[in-house]
Design an enzyme around this catalytic site. Structure first.
Site, PDB file in Angstrom:
ATOM      1  N   ASP A 100       0.846  -1.180   0.000  1.00  0.00           N
ATOM      2  CA  ASP A 100       0.000   0.000   0.000  1.00  0.00           C
ATOM      3  C   ASP A 100       0.883   1.232   0.000  1.00  0.00           C
ATOM      4  O   ASP A 100       1.861   1.299   0.747  1.00  0.00           O
ATOM      5  CB  ASP A 100      -0.828  -0.020   1.297  1.00  0.00           C
ATOM      6  CG  ASP A 100      -2.237   0.438   1.094  1.00  0.00           C
ATOM      7  OD1 ASP A 100      -2.420   1.460   0.422  1.00  0.00           O
ATOM      8  OD2 ASP A 100      -3.152  -0.209   1.638  1.00  0.00           O
TER       9      ASP A 100
ATOM     10  N   ASP B 261      -3.389   4.267  -2.522  1.00  0.00           N
ATOM     11  CA  ASP B 261      -4.457   4.776  -1.668  1.00  0.00           C
ATOM     12  C   ASP B 261      -5.106   6.032  -2.283  1.00  0.00           C
ATOM     13  O   ASP B 261      -4.399   6.884  -2.830  1.00  0.00           O
ATOM     14  CB  ASP B 261      -3.811   5.141  -0.313  1.00  0.00           C
ATOM     15  CG  ASP B 261      -4.822   5.440   0.764  1.00  0.00           C
ATOM     16  OD1 ASP B 261      -5.610   4.555   1.092  1.00  0.00           O
ATOM     17  OD2 ASP B 261      -4.815   6.585   1.285  1.00  0.00           O
TER      18      ASP B 261
ATOM     19  N   GLU C 144      -7.065   2.679  -5.541  1.00  0.00           N
ATOM     20  CA  GLU C 144      -8.322   2.858  -4.816  1.00  0.00           C
ATOM     21  C   GLU C 144      -8.986   4.099  -5.386  1.00  0.00           C
ATOM     22  O   GLU C 144      -8.449   5.200  -5.254  1.00  0.00           O
ATOM     23  CB  GLU C 144      -8.061   3.039  -3.320  1.00  0.00           C
ATOM     24  CG  GLU C 144      -9.373   3.095  -2.559  1.00  0.00           C
ATOM     25  CD  GLU C 144      -9.250   3.722  -1.167  1.00  0.00           C
ATOM     26  OE1 GLU C 144     -10.173   3.536  -0.370  1.00  0.00           O
ATOM     27  OE2 GLU C 144      -8.259   4.408  -0.899  1.00  0.00           O
TER      28      GLU C 144
ATOM     29  N   HIS D 222     -10.569  -3.621   4.922  1.00  0.00           N
ATOM     30  CA  HIS D 222     -10.354  -2.987   6.228  1.00  0.00           C
ATOM     31  C   HIS D 222     -11.172  -1.707   6.374  1.00  0.00           C
ATOM     32  O   HIS D 222     -11.134  -1.073   7.421  1.00  0.00           O
ATOM     33  CB  HIS D 222      -8.859  -2.686   6.408  1.00  0.00           C
ATOM     34  CG  HIS D 222      -8.366  -1.644   5.448  1.00  0.00           C
ATOM     35  ND1 HIS D 222      -8.179  -1.907   4.110  1.00  0.00           N
ATOM     36  CD2 HIS D 222      -8.059  -0.340   5.629  1.00  0.00           C
ATOM     37  CE1 HIS D 222      -7.769  -0.806   3.514  1.00  0.00           C
ATOM     38  NE2 HIS D 222      -7.682   0.163   4.407  1.00  0.00           N
ATOM     39  N   ASP D 223     -11.852  -1.290   5.305  1.00  0.00           N
ATOM     40  CA  ASP D 223     -12.657  -0.063   5.381  1.00  0.00           C
ATOM     41  C   ASP D 223     -14.149  -0.333   5.447  1.00  0.00           C
ATOM     42  O   ASP D 223     -14.942   0.603   5.468  1.00  0.00           O
ATOM     43  CB  ASP D 223     -12.386   0.812   4.141  1.00  0.00           C
ATOM     44  CG  ASP D 223     -11.024   1.470   4.201  1.00  0.00           C
ATOM     45  OD1 ASP D 223     -10.521   1.689   5.320  1.00  0.00           O
ATOM     46  OD2 ASP D 223     -10.466   1.762   3.139  1.00  0.00           O
TER      47      ASP D 223
HETATM   48  C1  NOJ Z   1      -8.226   4.611   2.195  1.00  0.00           C
HETATM   49  C2  NOJ Z   1      -7.748   3.587   3.161  1.00  0.00           C
HETATM   50  O1  NOJ Z   1      -8.146   2.323   2.725  1.00  0.00           O
HETATM   51  C3  NOJ Z   1      -8.328   3.980   4.500  1.00  0.00           C
HETATM   52  O2  NOJ Z   1      -8.143   2.967   5.465  1.00  0.00           O
HETATM   53  C4  NOJ Z   1      -7.724   5.288   4.920  1.00  0.00           C
HETATM   54  O3  NOJ Z   1      -8.334   5.723   6.106  1.00  0.00           O
HETATM   55  C5  NOJ Z   1      -7.930   6.362   3.856  1.00  0.00           C
HETATM   56  N1  NOJ Z   1      -7.666   5.882   2.539  1.00  0.00           N
HETATM   57  C6  NOJ Z   1      -7.024   7.524   4.087  1.00  0.00           C
HETATM   58  O4  NOJ Z   1      -5.701   7.186   3.786  1.00  0.00           O
END
Ligand code: NOJ
Length: 547
Positions: free
Chosen positions: A97, A193, A249, A310-311
């Site tokens: 990442d 990210d 992402e 994880h989000d």
């Molecule tokens: C996306 C990440 O997956 C998330 O966990 C993070 O809080 C935000 N971007 C900010 O970096």
């Protein structure tokens, strides 16, 4: 040879929660190395590691304070290198990442930038005399006042995650150096990210309000003009290194925007949140998103397939329907067209965690939601409910390796609570149990490995009828039919409509045996994979010439 990632199944490791190797209650490289054989036996081809760089961990590593080192909690550079070596030895590729959009407020670049309006690094971040109405994605204003210089800096996430100014060529240069460093350390690519955030609108116009969604519409702070040349430059730079992979992402559900980020001279793939983060389960909606994505993408583009991360909430908890539905979702993810990403723990059916104690909450997004709730006079209970809804802790609890103390994750209490009911769903219990979720994943992955059409075949006849979704994967060697009965009723399917010859059952999530005849019964909530040729378990089907 086609591109390796097109055939690969990735597995996301949330660094702090996979396996603690040094007994400090937090996952680390030693822990992951110890579990590489488990991952090999599972059958995955690639790993995505969440950030492991030095960080104050306001957002668990998505706030990097040094791009050139390993956070001591996760090990040393030597540990990282042994990990890469050990993974490669097992033919497992590793993507890492990388947060290019923002740094930690503790990063030296920001410390310099903040030190004076005249510092050469002032312009590495976004400073303004007055804030506009842009909201942080974690809640509240996206602007933080700096008293010393009487200006505001921009942060799309927490105030400790400061947005870099990508309009400054020095920022770009510095980040390309970072990418070079890790590529030369042997990583196989990056998960980038919030990559669609790199550019904000130069006009700094206020964002409009979306009345339907009852929230701000982030019209001017993401997906801005000028982003695509940057994406192409990143892709060109990384792809100079042979065989490197880029997944971005891109939090844009609008397919017209999303589709512009991947393809030739762009990112290899992007996360499709339109499919991945569907809220409640709805087979028709899911089907529609698959169809829309397939139609929007051109020949060179492939979607990603994921339903947990994880989000977000784990799909087994979010979609309901227990293990049966989770097996259907897994089948879809591992056999439909796309690059699959399994989230650690989904392969054993780990569930979400909700806390009744705010002091146990770790996630910055949940904690900020609680704080904002209390500030706006919500009761503790109301604020806690909103915080739980926003908190991403739900899917970040430690991997459950066994029913031993601390779930076999660590020798001490981990950094985040182990839910009391977590112990029974564990790796140890599920090994060698034919009906277990783990065995199901292993079988699916093995099946995929052994069948070229499931990895790269034509994708055809995607249909849904009464919540029964099916599609065909086909190449010059074989034809495979995947049938997913998401309904609560058994259905019958005339396989003669798909196959002209013998049909073989490759897999059933309910371990149904195929009976002779053209009409196959698919049980309620059953996933079935059928193939077009004979073989040991085949059942002779009437030859049918009407195809
Ligand atoms: C996306 C990440 O997956 C998330 O966990 C993070 O809080 C935000 N971007 C900010 O970096």
């Amino acid at each position: 040879m086609g591109k390796w990632w097109k055939q690969s199944v990735f597995y996301e490791i949330y660094m702090p929660s996979f396996k603690d190797g040094n007994g400090d209650g937090m996952g680390d490289f030693a822990g992951i190395i110890a579990k590489l054989d488990y991952l090999t036996a599972l059958g995955i081809d690639g790993l995505w590691l969440t950030p492991f760089y030095p960080s104050p961990k306001i957002d668990n590593g998505y706030d990097i304070s040094d791009y050139y080192n390993i956070d001591p909690g996760y090990g040393t550079m030597k540990d990282f290198q042994s990990f890469i070596q050990e993974a490669h030895k097992r033919d497992i590729r590793v993507i890492v990442d990388l947060v290019l959009n923002h740094t930690s407020s503790e990063h030296q670049w920001f410390q310099d930038s903040k030190s004076s309006k005249n510092h050469p690094k002032r312009d590495w971040y976004i400073w303004r005399d007055e804030p506009n109405n842009w909201e942080s994605f974690f809640g509240g204003s996206a602007w933080e006042y700096d008293k010393a210089s009487d200006q505001y800096y921009y942060h799309a996430f927490a105030k400790e995650q400061v947005d870099l100014n990508w309009a400054n060529p020095q920022v770009k240069k510095a980040m390309f150096e970072v990418m070079k460093f890790w590529l030369e350390k042997g990583v196989d690519g990056f998960r980038l990210d919030v990559i669609n955030f790199l550019k904000v609108n130069d006009s700094y116009k206020d964002n409009p309000y979306d009345a339907e969604k009852n929230e701000q519409n982030h019209l001017f702070d993401k997906d801005q003009e000028g982003i695509f040349p940057i994406i192409s430059e990143i892709a060109e730079f990384v792809h100079q290194y042979p065989d490197k992979f880029l997944v971005g992402e891109v939090g844009s559900e609008d397919l017209d925007i999303l589709k512009q980020y991947s393809g030739n001279n762009k990112l290899d793939v992007v996360f499709n949140f339109n499919i991945g983060s569907l809220g409640e389960f709805d087979a028709d909606k899911l089907f529609q998103q698959l169809v829309d994505t397939d139609q929007a993408y051109d020949h060179a583009q492939i979607p990603t397939l994921f339903f947990s991360s994880h989000d977000m909430s784990r799909h087994i908890s979010r979609f309901g329907g227990g293990e049966e539905r989770a097996k259907l979702v897994a089948t879809l993810m591992l056999t439909a067209k796309g690059v699959p990403f399994i989230y650690y723990g989904d392969e054993i059916g780990m569930k979400d965690w909700i806390t009744d104690d705010i002091t146990k909450m770790k996630d910055v997004q949940g904690l900020l939601a609680y704080e904002l709730g209390i500030q706006s006079n919500q009761s503790h209970e109301q604020a806690l409910a909103v915080a739980n809804d926003k908190s991403r802790d739900k899917s970040r609890t430690p991997m459950v390796w066994s029913s031993h103390p601390n779930v076999g994750f660590s020798t001490i209490l981990p950094w985040i609570t182990i839910p009391t009911n977590a112990y029974k769903i564990n790796v140890e219990n599920q090994q060698n149990i034919p009906d277990s979720m783990l065995s199901f994943y292993k079988n699916l992955l093995k099946l995929r490995k052994g069948h070229s059409s499931l990895k790269s075949g034509h994708y055809d006849l995607l249909r849904i009828e009464g919540e029964m979704l099916y599609f065909v994967r086909k190449d010059s060697i074989e034809k495979i039919l995947v049938v997913l009965n998401f309904s609560e009723h058994p259905k019958s399917l005339d396989v003669a409509a798909f196959f002209a010859s013998d049909v073989k059952m490759l897999l059933s999530s309910k371990r149904t045996k195929l009976e002779s005849g053209n009409l196959v019964t698919i049980l309620a909530n059953e996933a079935m994979i059928l193939k077009d040729d004979g073989g040991d378990d085949s059942v002779k089907k009437r030859l049918c010439s009407n195809l």
